[in-house]
Design a protein around this motif. Sequence first.
Motif, mmCIF file in Angstrom:
data_model
loop_
_atom_site.group_PDB
_atom_site.id
_atom_site.type_symbol
_atom_site.label_atom_id
_atom_site.label_comp_id
_atom_site.label_asym_id
_atom_site.label_seq_id
_atom_site.Cartn_x
_atom_site.Cartn_y
_atom_site.Cartn_z
ATOM 1 N N ILE A 164 0.861 -1.185 0.000
ATOM 2 C CA ILE A 164 0.000 0.000 0.000
ATOM 3 C C ILE A 164 0.897 1.234 0.000
ATOM 4 N N ILE A 165 0.602 2.146 -0.908
ATOM 5 C CA ILE A 165 1.337 3.410 -0.959
ATOM 6 C C ILE A 165 0.437 4.501 -0.389
ATOM 7 N N PHE A 166 0.952 5.243 0.564
ATOM 8 C CA PHE A 166 0.219 6.368 1.141
ATOM 9 C C PHE A 166 0.823 7.691 0.682
ATOM 10 N N ASP A 167 -0.057 8.655 0.441
ATOM 11 C CA ASP A 167 0.345 10.054 0.289
ATOM 12 C C ASP A 167 0.497 10.581 1.715
ATOM 13 N N LEU A 168 1.168 11.696 1.902
ATOM 14 C CA LEU A 168 1.376 12.241 3.250
ATOM 15 C C LEU A 168 0.442 13.414 3.564
ATOM 16 N N ASP A 169 0.707 14.579 3.002
ATOM 17 C CA ASP A 169 -0.077 15.776 3.340
ATOM 18 C C ASP A 169 -1.483 15.680 2.745
ATOM 19 N N GLY A 170 -2.474 15.777 3.620
ATOM 20 C CA GLY A 170 -3.862 15.672 3.188
ATOM 21 C C GLY A 170 -4.419 14.273 3.377
ATOM 22 N N THR A 171 -3.522 13.288 3.505
ATOM 23 C CA THR A 171 -3.956 11.900 3.677
ATOM 24 C C THR A 171 -3.667 11.397 5.092
ATOM 25 N N LEU A 172 -2.433 11.605 5.557
ATOM 26 C CA LEU A 172 -2.045 11.171 6.916
ATOM 27 C C LEU A 172 -1.937 12.345 7.883
ATOM 28 N N SER A 189 5.130 22.864 12.671
ATOM 29 C CA SER A 189 4.854 23.323 14.047
ATOM 30 C C SER A 189 3.369 23.245 14.388
ATOM 31 N N ASN A 190 2.530 23.347 13.363
ATOM 32 C CA ASN A 190 1.083 23.325 13.596
ATOM 33 C C ASN A 190 0.387 22.204 12.828
ATOM 34 N N LEU A 191 1.138 21.124 12.573
ATOM 35 C CA LEU A 191 0.508 20.062 11.796
ATOM 36 C C LEU A 191 -0.581 19.356 12.599
ATOM 37 N N GLU A 192 -1.499 18.766 11.865
ATOM 38 C CA GLU A 192 -2.610 18.024 12.462
ATOM 39 C C GLU A 192 -2.509 16.591 11.958
ATOM 40 N N ILE A 193 -2.632 15.619 12.852
ATOM 41 C CA ILE A 193 -2.667 14.224 12.405
ATOM 42 C C ILE A 193 -4.109 13.925 11.999
ATOM 43 N N ILE A 194 -4.290 13.379 10.816
ATOM 44 C CA ILE A 194 -5.632 13.047 10.345
ATOM 45 C C ILE A 194 -6.153 11.873 11.182
ATOM 46 N N PRO A 195 -7.427 11.942 11.617
ATOM 47 C CA PRO A 195 -7.973 10.871 12.455
ATOM 48 C C PRO A 195 -7.722 9.481 11.858
ATOM 49 N N LEU A 245 4.410 -1.197 3.227
ATOM 50 C CA LEU A 245 3.911 0.178 3.136
ATOM 51 C C LEU A 245 4.965 1.097 2.527
ATOM 52 N N GLY A 246 4.499 1.963 1.640
ATOM 53 C CA GLY A 246 5.362 2.968 1.043
ATOM 54 C C GLY A 246 4.744 4.343 1.249
ATOM 55 N N LEU A 247 5.569 5.362 1.223
ATOM 56 C CA LEU A 247 5.090 6.734 1.367
ATOM 57 C C LEU A 247 5.622 7.562 0.201
ATOM 58 N N VAL A 248 4.712 8.267 -0.480
ATOM 59 C CA VAL A 248 5.118 9.207 -1.520
ATOM 60 C C VAL A 248 4.617 10.580 -1.114
ATOM 61 N N THR A 249 5.467 11.567 -1.279
ATOM 62 C CA THR A 249 5.069 12.906 -0.844
ATOM 63 C C THR A 249 5.722 13.977 -1.705
ATOM 64 N N MET A 250 4.973 15.051 -1.904
ATOM 65 C CA MET A 250 5.520 16.190 -2.628
ATOM 66 C C MET A 250 6.212 17.155 -1.664
ATOM 67 N N GLN A 251 6.373 16.744 -0.400
ATOM 68 C CA GLN A 251 7.139 17.535 0.564
ATOM 69 C C GLN A 251 8.622 17.177 0.443
ATOM 70 N N CYS A 252 9.478 18.045 1.002
ATOM 71 C CA CYS A 252 10.919 17.769 0.993
ATOM 72 C C CYS A 252 11.256 16.760 2.102
ATOM 73 N N ARG A 253 12.397 16.102 1.961
ATOM 74 C CA ARG A 253 12.785 15.063 2.928
ATOM 75 C C ARG A 253 12.975 15.644 4.335
ATOM 76 N N LYS A 254 13.528 16.866 4.432
ATOM 77 C CA LYS A 254 13.711 17.495 5.759
ATOM 78 C C LYS A 254 12.376 17.634 6.476
ATOM 79 N N ALA A 255 11.356 18.082 5.754
ATOM 80 C CA ALA A 255 10.033 18.257 6.356
ATOM 81 C C ALA A 255 9.464 16.907 6.773
ATOM 82 N N VAL A 256 9.667 15.888 5.948
ATOM 83 C CA VAL A 256 9.162 14.542 6.253
ATOM 84 C C VAL A 256 9.784 14.035 7.554
ATOM 85 N N LYS A 257 11.096 14.205 7.694
ATOM 86 C CA LYS A 257 11.780 13.760 8.932
ATOM 87 C C LYS A 257 11.200 14.485 10.154
#
Length: 195
Positions: free
Chosen positions: A1-9, A67-73, A89-101
């Motif tokens: 399963i591949i998950f997107d990050l922002d908007g999904t998780l 700093s103000n991220l929200e975890i999706i329920p 599980l895989g993660l694909v994101t249009m964010q930069c790696r620093k932000a992901v860490k």
Amino acid sequence: IIFDLDGTLVKLPIRYDEIQKNLKSLFNTSEEFKPLISSIILRSKKNEELTNQAFDVICKEEIIATSNLEIIPDAIDILNFFKQNNYSLGLVTMQCRKAVKTIFLKIKISENVFSNIITRDEFPDRFAQIKNMIEFFAFSPSEVLMIGDRIHDIDSAKKAGCMGILCDKEKIGKYSEAKVISSLSELKATQLYLN
């Protein structure tokens, strides 16, 4: 399963107005950068240094947004559920790696939940991210499921030959091209047709 990050998780409150302002200054233009990533690539005209400077502008704002991220329920619960049931599980994101860490530190889960993480730094294109993730897993595309919150995620998954599920209650009944769910918890029932 591949998950997107922002908007999904998670939800990242990125200040896109700041990004636009800084990009306009960097490129000396009054035109908007929309869609963001492809506009940068197009306007950079293969100037790698300029592309990297533009991506740094976005990366800085993404890190501020953590700093103000929200975890999706149900996000953490669903990742743990699939991991415990031996899914890759895989993660694909249009964010930069620093932000992901930084995001992983904030939400207190290990990056090891995912077998592979592909960020904008490796591939600034969703289709290329999915295609490379499928190759990494060495599964047939028909054995791979993409979970995203945008129609572009699902269209890119289809183009790569895999299934897609759109997680966005606003799109229920409005998008017939894929299964649409209103919450990540609904994915538990989905495992039946993934086996």
